[in-house]
Write a protein that holds these residues in place. Sequence first.
Motif, PDB file in Angstrom:
ATOM      1  N   GLY A 363       0.830  -1.199   0.000  1.00  0.00           N
ATOM      2  CA  GLY A 363       0.000   0.000   0.000  1.00  0.00           C
ATOM      3  C   GLY A 363       0.863   1.248   0.000  1.00  0.00           C
ATOM      4  N   ARG A 364       0.413   2.271  -0.703  1.00  0.00           N
ATOM      5  CA  ARG A 364       1.182   3.517  -0.816  1.00  0.00           C
ATOM      6  C   ARG A 364       0.236   4.685  -1.063  1.00  0.00           C
ATOM      7  N   GLU A 365       0.783   5.906  -1.082  1.00  0.00           N
ATOM      8  CA  GLU A 365       0.002   7.100  -1.379  1.00  0.00           C
ATOM      9  C   GLU A 365       0.311   7.500  -2.820  1.00  0.00           C
ATOM     10  N   SER A 366      -0.426   6.908  -3.759  1.00  0.00           N
ATOM     11  CA  SER A 366      -0.076   7.084  -5.163  1.00  0.00           C
ATOM     12  C   SER A 366      -1.250   6.651  -6.030  1.00  0.00           C
ATOM     13  N   ASP A 367      -1.052   6.699  -7.308  1.00  0.00           N
ATOM     14  CA  ASP A 367      -2.025   6.188  -8.268  1.00  0.00           C
ATOM     15  C   ASP A 367      -1.310   5.224  -9.210  1.00  0.00           C
ATOM     16  N   PRO A 368      -1.576   3.923  -9.099  1.00  0.00           N
ATOM     17  CA  PRO A 368      -2.548   3.260  -8.219  1.00  0.00           C
ATOM     18  C   PRO A 368      -2.015   3.111  -6.789  1.00  0.00           C
ATOM     19  N   ALA A 369      -2.957   2.936  -5.867  1.00  0.00           N
ATOM     20  CA  ALA A 369      -2.614   2.937  -4.450  1.00  0.00           C
ATOM     21  C   ALA A 369      -1.918   1.669  -3.985  1.00  0.00           C
ATOM     22  N   VAL A 370      -2.052   0.591  -4.742  1.00  0.00           N
ATOM     23  CA  VAL A 370      -1.420  -0.685  -4.369  1.00  0.00           C
ATOM     24  C   VAL A 370      -0.419  -1.067  -5.456  1.00  0.00           C
ATOM     25  N   ALA A 371       0.829  -1.233  -5.051  1.00  0.00           N
ATOM     26  CA  ALA A 371       1.858  -1.695  -5.975  1.00  0.00           C
ATOM     27  C   ALA A 371       1.962  -3.209  -5.887  1.00  0.00           C
ATOM     28  N   VAL A 380       8.417  -3.823  -9.202  1.00  0.00           N
ATOM     29  CA  VAL A 380       6.997  -3.526  -9.321  1.00  0.00           C
ATOM     30  C   VAL A 380       6.570  -3.811 -10.755  1.00  0.00           C
ATOM     31  N   THR A 381       5.582  -4.665 -10.902  1.00  0.00           N
ATOM     32  CA  THR A 381       5.129  -5.057 -12.237  1.00  0.00           C
ATOM     33  C   THR A 381       3.687  -4.658 -12.525  1.00  0.00           C
ATOM     34  N   GLY A 382       3.050  -3.991 -11.585  1.00  0.00           N
ATOM     35  CA  GLY A 382       1.676  -3.573 -11.806  1.00  0.00           C
ATOM     36  C   GLY A 382       1.125  -2.877 -10.585  1.00  0.00           C
ATOM     37  N   GLY A 383      -0.169  -2.575 -10.640  1.00  0.00           N
ATOM     38  CA  GLY A 383      -0.817  -1.932  -9.514  1.00  0.00           C
ATOM     39  C   GLY A 383      -2.316  -1.854  -9.724  1.00  0.00           C
ATOM     40  N   PHE A 384      -3.026  -1.518  -8.659  1.00  0.00           N
ATOM     41  CA  PHE A 384      -4.477  -1.346  -8.724  1.00  0.00           C
ATOM     42  C   PHE A 384      -4.902  -0.557  -7.500  1.00  0.00           C
ATOM     43  N   GLY A 385      -6.166  -0.214  -7.419  1.00  0.00           N
ATOM     44  CA  GLY A 385      -6.687   0.426  -6.217  1.00  0.00           C
ATOM     45  C   GLY A 385      -7.070   1.872  -6.362  1.00  0.00           C
ATOM     46  N   GLY A 386      -6.824   2.469  -7.521  1.00  0.00           N
ATOM     47  CA  GLY A 386      -7.218   3.857  -7.722  1.00  0.00           C
ATOM     48  C   GLY A 386      -6.237   4.855  -7.136  1.00  0.00           C
ATOM     49  N   ASP A 387      -6.580   6.146  -7.246  1.00  0.00           N
ATOM     50  CA  ASP A 387      -5.720   7.244  -6.794  1.00  0.00           C
ATOM     51  C   ASP A 387      -6.098   7.614  -5.369  1.00  0.00           C
TER      52      ASP A 387
END
Length: 528
Positions: A363-371, A380-387
């Motif tokens: 979890g992080r403070e970013s877009d996407p929120a989950v790395a 890091v090969t992807g992400g999801f969770g929105g901004d």
Amino acid sequence: MTESTDTTDLTPPGVNAAFSIPDSGESRASVFMVRGSWAVRHEAAAVAPPAEGGAVRDLWPGLPSTYRNGFDAACSTDSARVYLFKGATCVLYDFAQNATVPPNASPAPIGDRFPGLRKDAPDFAEGIDAGLPAPDGTVYFFRGNRCVNYDIDGDEVLEQGTIADFWHNPDHPDPGIADGIAAAFNHPATSNGYLVTRDGKRYVECDTDPARHRVTSGAKTLRDRWPYRAFLTVLDGFNGRLWVFDSDSGQTIRQSQTGRESGGVVVSPDGFRVLATTLGGGGGAGSLTLLDITAGTVKTVGAGTAPYRVAALPDGSAAYVTDPSDEAVYAVDLTTGDARRIDIGPRPEGVVASPEGDRVYVGRESDPAVAVVDTAQHAVTGGFGGDTMASCLALTPDGTTLAFGIVPVNMVAVASTAGGGEPPLVPVGQSPEQLVASPDSRYVYVANRGAEVKVIDVAAIREVTPIRVRDRSNAIALSPDGEHLYVTSQGADSVQKLRVSDGEQVGEFALGSALDRYAYMAIGPAWG
């Protein structure tokens, strides 16, 4: 407690001694396993966690003083009397009477107790690795890669040779014991025996009849046949005090101290250690603390400047530690202590591993929120969770849903690990502090600094009936069977144990002092 930063090999040892005691009429046949200064008792016929466990000195106070912190080896007889070995000494101990034989006896040299060893296998008189009774009243002794069959009544060595030759069976040509064994024991009143490999974590079955002594299986995992108990660990996030309890009985297994301002804790998948993060003193680098649960020893390894949350891969090979100050997660090899930095982005906090161990979610403070970190590529090969901002995380055991807390808006997002845009949000009243998922993947429980643990129905994506707790709840854990919830609260000096089905408090584990604002809990199977 001792501490070490030697990272040559962080692998914890397994059991180093074992023995069995037959059914006495008053107590069932039992198998005892010893690891250093701690021992556990299993019912011999049951495939179940130990019936009890404790420090050797507490379980058997009648032992000679030099044996109360543990012993090297044991050899059962056809009664509750067992030969115990430490260094070049030996003592006969009656576990039914909790006394030496004769009473108050001092350890004797092995060569005096078994003069045939001194005569025909003199190196065995200097120390025994393991002992095993045979159905004809003789015993087997093991040392290094060798074994002898010894007649106690006649005080003579009947047969000797290498373990590989002595226990050879062409049906199982490489059982993994040729270099030696850590322990041995028999199933009481039978010719079925067990030889524990040198790492103390695996075993092979054997036929102990001297007319046909041989292995009868390949190597198997010890914990599959003799399962672990579930241990609950509690970590004070301010001063680093750490407790380990038997989650069923509430027995205190260990109280220890990590560094100040800890940020996360897990029970290592190997079942021997607790992993906890801590900031460095005086502005120095922080570390990952590896506490051996029953031994009490502590090792520390580097894990960034300000390590925060921690997760372990299911196979126990590595731990992943977030460092918000460095915008990174560190993959720490739990054998060597080597740490590999992986860039994550702004404010990485919560971290969990997939059931297969091929991915880690951060979890992080970013877009996407989950790395999404590929653990083979260390990238890091992807992400999801929105901004948004993802803090604490919980992954359902089926690996399909990741719930994460969004502290500024007092919400929990329920996201598919397959991605799919902005995840739906569920209000949880106050700040989500820690999340746990049920073993059936149906629910997520949320500690939110309130007087209720919120419960989210994963499929319906909505809150269902909450569970009442003390106010200011700050950490939760769920038993492996999903039947009990453990809750701590700011300022509380105990852990509540609640029945999930009706919210009834069924236990309370005393801490002895009040917790600070932040606390962390984890639960998992552990030896002891």
